[in-house]
Scaffold this motif. Structure first.
Motif, PDB file in Angstrom:
ATOM      1  N   GLU A   9      81.994 -56.626 -32.596  1.00 21.60           N
ATOM      2  CA  GLU A   9      80.663 -55.738 -32.359  1.00 21.60           C
ATOM      3  C   GLU A   9      80.001 -54.883 -31.873  1.00 21.60           C
ATOM      4  O   GLU A   9      78.788 -54.552 -32.743  1.00 21.60           O
ATOM      5  N   ASP A  12      83.439 -51.626 -30.979  1.00 23.33           N
ATOM      6  CA  ASP A  12      84.457 -51.287 -32.720  1.00 23.33           C
ATOM      7  C   ASP A  12      85.546 -51.250 -31.968  1.00 23.33           C
ATOM      8  O   ASP A  12      86.395 -50.399 -33.503  1.00 23.33           O
ATOM      9  N   CYS A  29      81.196 -64.697 -33.877  1.00 24.72           N
ATOM     10  CA  CYS A  29      80.178 -63.414 -34.157  1.00 24.72           C
ATOM     11  C   CYS A  29      82.120 -63.707 -32.871  1.00 24.72           C
ATOM     12  O   CYS A  29      82.282 -64.016 -32.560  1.00 24.72           O
ATOM     13  N   ARG A  78      82.096 -54.788 -38.712  1.00 23.76           N
ATOM     14  CA  ARG A  78      81.082 -55.611 -38.255  1.00 23.76           C
ATOM     15  C   ARG A  78      80.095 -54.914 -36.835  1.00 23.76           C
ATOM     16  O   ARG A  78      80.761 -55.116 -36.063  1.00 23.76           O
ATOM     17  N   HIS A  79      78.671 -55.003 -37.368  1.00 24.46           N
ATOM     18  CA  HIS A  79      78.216 -54.089 -36.366  1.00 24.46           C
ATOM     19  C   HIS A  79      76.729 -54.985 -35.382  1.00 24.46           C
ATOM     20  O   HIS A  79      76.083 -55.518 -36.862  1.00 24.46           O
TER      21      HIS A  79
END
Ligand SMILES: [Zn+2]
Ligand SMILES: [Zn+2]
Length: 102
Positions: A9, A12, A29, A78-79
């Motif tokens: 996250e 990348d 996460c 996801r970022h």
């Protein structure tokens, strides 16, 4: 069931299901080991918790219905929604407290 997310996250980097350097917090996460060690200092920027290595889901279906072919990895990248200066402040405030005391 653990969601095997496809990327770090923060930077990348691709983290395929067999990556040895994927790290997860209790909310799944997902970050790479380098970001966890050098940038996040074992502080999840989303929840403030610590990380553990992500287990590798077996490719081989050794039991009926169980394996990567049956429960494949997520493809949704996801970022983080926080910017890097904000994350640095957050990490700084939390990193010296052990995860069990956060
Ligand atoms: Zn990373
Ligand atoms: Zn988290």
């Amino acid at each position: 069931m653990l969601e095997l997310r496809p990327n770090c996250e923060y930077c990348d980097k691709d983290l395929p299901p067999d990556a040895g350097d994927a790290r997860i917090c209790s909310y799944e996460c997902t970050f790479c080991a380098e970001c966890v060690e050098r940038v996040l200092f074992n502080v999840c920027p989303n929840c403030g918790g610590g990380f553990v290595p992500r287990p590798i889901r077996p490719k081989t279906e050794r039991r009926p219905g169980v394996g990567l072919g049956k429960q494949p990895a997520s493809t949704e990248r996801r970022h983080l929604k926080y910017d890097r200066p904000e994350i640095a402040e957050f990490v700084k405030a939390v990193r010296d407290t052990p995860p069990a005391e956060r």
